[in-house]
Write an enzyme that holds these catalytic residues in place. Structure first.
Site, short mmCIF file in Angstrom:
data_model
loop_
_atom_site.label_atom_id
_atom_site.label_comp_id
_atom_site.label_asym_id
_atom_site.label_seq_id
_atom_site.Cartn_x
_atom_site.Cartn_y
_atom_site.Cartn_z
CB SER A 360 -0.88 0.02 1.25
OG SER A 360 -0.09 0.27 2.40
CG ASP A 361 1.28 5.95 -1.25
OD1 ASP A 361 2.21 6.05 -0.42
OD2 ASP A 361 1.05 6.82 -2.12
#
Ligand code: BGC
Length: 967
Positions: A360-361
């Protein structure tokens, strides 16, 4: 897909990294992150559009008196203030407007469901790594598997991201670090030119070389995973704040540059991360709360545009073997990207056959179980929905979710296996290259000593965290080459450039002086007078004045945000020019301000004027640039500076050279046609070697060969409705409809017949090239669809699917727990509850496998060359130089499915060819099935137009076609 309950309605704290950042220059004017109030105030000040009702809401009016009333009160008052402010932010962020819209919040999860998550291990290219990974993962406890998938929390390691190790089986903690142009937060590293400059080189070898040098530095600093390259944003909106991190507003160019960078990085054993998947095209509203809204913007994209534009470069990166993909903050079709099963399971893992892991960012994960089911494999930095809160959505929650059966054992096994396989795939089990230690620098302090998890308030011993290792080697050479080749010569009237060390060649100088003398009634003699104007030519207050480079001052070497680094040095233009001009013949006068005295210009015979435009990541704003630029104008009075210099240089008769540093297209209409603006160089974002590279080009040591990686329009409106950043939310979940489909950048200009100022692909040289002899050689017969999807070349590892015993997930006895640090363990088995999980719609319907898939990068037939186009390029003028022949494909005018239309032409090939004077070379472009196809929404596959004629246009830009052919 139904919403994951844990992600909805949670009022997570706004991300605020200020207090964590190394080199926190708290006195800088870029200090303020945006909160809702600033956003509203700022927007109110900086736009001339009509004020929506919510901006003049009563909340806004009593804001200041309320603040005064509470000033100086006790801590309790402060708590009240925070609460009231919270309510005010909610109302203020939209007041009645947002409230009403809130009622109309769009249904979450309009992106179609795609389950179950495809397992990794089907590709021949990864088979050995999966075999090794299977052996290791098989021995892991559940806690270890969870640990590998979950970040330990913000600032809980020395790099910007660390997952947990699986100590007993010998899997180390991975160190993840930004970013696309160098090692963020590190000392003694190279500040390479930014992605946009790399794109402007159109040079595959340099793309590779920069990636490789970057990775050598990463490895030597102790980094396993680089958080780059960036190919999203693609550049739909020219004012998009982070476009400069990527390579240009065309999927083909992004794809090649991204893939070459991945190959370069991974050739050194460092894992590359291609980001941000997908459609994170603007900074405004990119994530919840950063902009005062509870949700991120939703990029609503149709299937065809997604395939042919936004996901395209990710396909190249997957084909190149990328280890990791970072999913983005925004929603796509009203599902958060990191929980979007269609994107992650369907497109990335099934159709593109991605074998690595999806991370994930930072805080882009908005749900727990749902994201695991949707295909997320690693959460970063590991905290929950609030910045640095230590309340992970995975960690112990994932442990529980596996034990209570919500997340299938098969999924957690696949998640861990993908991560371990990537580690083996890059040879990181070789301890001589990747010693199992923390990095030798800390992202959080410049001191030698520090703690290993500064994000935790728990007491910890100090250790040596910064060893100040110099890893730069000779990488300045590559940095300089990229910066020079990424400089685009836009105008060069009467061959003013290149200059000589003496200013101008003697003959030219004589001629100039007699013209100037006649015009001004005053004959110049003696040294050649050159004036340098503009703050952008000079050092300002040093290149690292503002944290994360979040302000525009001095010469512009990079944009700002996580994609920026600490400059080890920055060679300014003035420094380089001073050392290059022959002081015995040239009198150089510099005025490194944007409002120089006009008297200074009158005596100059030649003026070099500098201006710029900056932007960056949305967590910082500078002036009126809230991540995204508010317009495409030069900043800090750049236009006025250029026009003034032009009208006063040499009494209005002097020659003017304009040098620009910019994050993307800038408007030039106010001065580009002025007759004494003779030359214009767009140096993009050149990194630490800025001045040297510029001087190389100005003096002709390097013949310019940069070409525009985007269109420079005459007005922002010329980019069309799809080219406009959404600065004001149109609902509580801002809906950004990509209704323009394929028509962005030059595709839009071409379709609408709009004349750009400089078209995509444009760039001049000090020589001329001639194109001839185009030949088309078919290699395979046209057929509409690719061959049948091949059966998997390998079998994913098989493990026991039994739910493990709960004992193995309890905190080990005597374990020292750091506060806020994310562990996979539980304190007691009582924490495991077994309420049925509300699975998303479509969860129990197995999706058909994509005909476009079947191997790493998708169906191998898509990568087969179907036709070759050859041309001859000849250097027909005075000096050696590099040509950039570009091949544009024109789809058949008929023969596609009904309703399918095509851009006028699309880039499908380029090369950089070095040619001595008079030299001629043959260049061959191979067009693959994917290159020749369109994405058929109907057939859910890439389709080639069989009955119809493909056109090939080869030339020096998207509009300057030199030779044509067809098939
Ligand atoms: C950015 C990513 C970056 C991450 C870690 C995020 O805000 O969007 O590109 O890799 O932070 O610094």
């Amino acid at each position: 897909m139904a919403p994951d309950q844990s992600s909805r309605g949670l009022l997570g704290a706004r991300s605020d990294r200020r207090s964590f950042d190394k080199n926190d220059h708290s006195d800088s004017d870029s200090e303020s992150d945006l909160d809702a109030t600033e956003f509203l105030d700022h927007e109110a000040q900086t736009t001339s559009q009509p004020k929506p009702a919510f901006l003049s809401s009563p909340a806004t009016r009593w804001k200041s008196s309320f603040a005064r009333f509470l000033a100086g009160r006790s801590r309790r008052c402060l708590i009240v203030l925070v609460f009231v402010l919270g309510v005010w932010v909610l109302l203020g962020a939209g007041g009645t407007f947002a409230y009403k819209k809130y009622q109309q919040e769009p249904t979450y999860g309009l992106s179609p469901p795609w389950y179950p998550s495809p397992k990794g291990g089907i590709a021949s290219t990864w088979a050995d790594s999966y075999k090794k990974a299977a052996k290791m993962v098989d021995k892991m406890t559940l806690a270890e598997k969870v640990n590998v998938t979950t970040g330990t929390g913000w600032q809980m390691g020395l790099s910007v991201g660390t997952n947990g190790p699986a100590v007993h089986v010998g899997f180390p903690q991975l160190q993840l670090q930004d970013g696309p142009l160098g090692i963020r937060f590190a000392d003694n590293i190279t500040a390479f030119p930014a992605g946009i400059t790399v794109g402007a080189t159109w040079n595959r070898q340099l793309m590779f070389a920069r990636g490789k040098a970057h990775a050598i530095e990463a490895r030597e600093k102790g980094i396993n995973v680089l958080l780059g390259p960036c190919v999203g944003p693609l550049g739909r909106m020219p004012a998009g704040g982070r476009n400069w991190e990527g390579f240009g507003a065309d999927p083909y160019l992004q794809g090649i540059a991204g893939a070459e960078t991945v190959k370069g990085i991974q050739s050194e054993g460092v894992m590359a991360t291609i980001k941000h998947f997908v459609a994170n095209e603007q900074e405004h509203f990119r994530q919840p709360w950063e902009w005062g809204l509870p949700h991120a913007v939703s990029s609503n994209i149709d299937d065809r545009a997604l395939h042919e534009l936004y996901a395209w470069p990710f396909g190249d990166a997957v084909k190149a073997g990328v280890a990791s993909v970072m999913c983005s903050y925004n929603m796509v079709n009203n599902s958060y990207s990191c929980g979007n099963s269609k994107l992650l399971n369907g497109i990335l893992k099934d159709e593109l056959g991605f074998q690595g892991f999806v991370m994930s960012d930072w805080l882009a994960q908005r749900g727990g179980v749902s994201t695991a089911l949707a295909g997320l494999d690693m959460t970063m930095p590991g905290d929950g929905v609030g910045w640095a809160d230590g309340k992970s959505l995975w960690g112990p929650e994932l442990t529980k979710a596996v034990l209570n059966g919500s997340v299938p054992v098969e999924r957690i096994n696949d998640m861990a296996t993908r991560i371990v396989a990537a580690w083996y795939q890059l040879g990181q089990d070789d301890e001589t290259k990747f010693p199992r230690q923390p990095p030798n620098f800390s992202s959080w302090t410049n001191d030698r000593l520090g703690v290993l998890a500064p994000g935790s308030p728990s007491p910890q011993p100090e250790v040596e965290v910064n060893k100040f290792l110099n890893v730069q080697a000779n990488h300045s050479i590559i940095a300089r080459e990229v910066a020079a080749e990424g400089t685009v010569l836009l105008k060069n009237d009467a061959g003013l450039l290149p200059l000589t060390r003496q200013g101008l060649p003697d003959a030219k100088l004589k001629a100039r002086r007699s013209v100037l003398g006649r015009a001004m009634g005053k004959q110049h003699t003696g040294k050649f007078n050159i004036g340098i104007f503009g703050e952008d030519a000079g050092p300002g207050n040093g290149p690292n004045l503002c944290k994360d480079r979040g302000c525009n001052q001095g010469t512009l070497g990079s944009g700002w945000g996580s994609g920026a680094v600490e400059f080890p040095y920055l060679v300014t233009p003035i420094e380089a020019l001073r050392s290059r001009f022959d002081a015995s013949r040239v009198a150089l006068h510099d005025y490194l301000v944007n409002k120089p005295p006009t008297s200074a210009m009158a005596d100059a015979e030649l003026c070099i004027v500098f201006a710029n435009a900056d932007s960056g990541e949305g967590f910082t704003k500078w002036d009126n640039v809230s991540g995204d630029r508010p317009n495409l104008d030069l900043q800090k009075g750049g236009d006025a500076l250029i026009t003034t210099v032009s009208s006063t240089c040499g009494g209005g008769y002097g020659d003017v050279i304009v040098v620009l540093h910019a994050v993307g297209p800038v408007l030039m209409e106010k001065w580009i046609d002025l007759p004494n603006v003779k030359a214009v160089l767009l140096a993009n974002l050149p990194g630490q070697e800025s001045g040297n590279a510029l001087a190389d080009v100005l003096f002709g040591d390097v013949n310019p060969s940069g070409h525009l990686p985007f269109t420079i329009g005459k007005a922002l409106a010329d980019y069309g409705p799809g080219g406009q950043v959404m600065y004001r939310p149109n609902g509580v979940v801002p809906q950004q409809d990509f209704t323009e489909g394929l028509y962005i950048d030059y595709r839009y200009f071409d379709k609408q017949g709009i004349e750009p100022r400089f078209e995509f692909g444009f760039g001049l040289s000090y020589t001329q090239f001639k194109y001839s002899g185009l030949e088309v050689t078919p290699r395979k017969a046209k057929s509409a669809l690719p061959k049948e999807r091949p059966s998997p070349a390998a079998e994913p590892p098989a493990y026991s699917t039994a739910v493990p015993g709960s004992k193995e997930v309890l905190f080990p006895e005597g374990f020292t727990v750091l506060e806020k640090y994310v562990y996979p363990y539980l304190r007691s088995v009582d924490e495991i509850v077994s309420d049925p999980y509300p699975y998303p719609d479509g969860w129990d319907t197995t999706q058909p496998l994509s005909g476009a898939g079947g191997a790493e990068g998708g169906n191998p037939d898509l990568w087969e060359v179907y036709v070759e186009v050859a041309v001859e390029v000849e250097n027909v003028d005075g000096v050696a130089g590099a040509a950039v022949p570009q091949l544009y494909l024109e789809y058949p005018a008929s023969g596609a499915e009904e309703g399918v239309d095509f851009p006028v032409r699309v880039l499908r090939g380029f090369e950089k060819v070095w040619l001595d004077r008079g030299q001629k070379k043959k260049v061959v472009f191979g067009l693959t099935r994917r290159d020749l196809s369109y994405w058929s929404v109907e057939r859910q596959n890439w389709v080639m137009v069989v009955r119809g004629t493909y056109g090939f246009a080869v030339g020096e830009s998207s509009r300057d076609v030199k030779v044509r052919g067809s098939w």
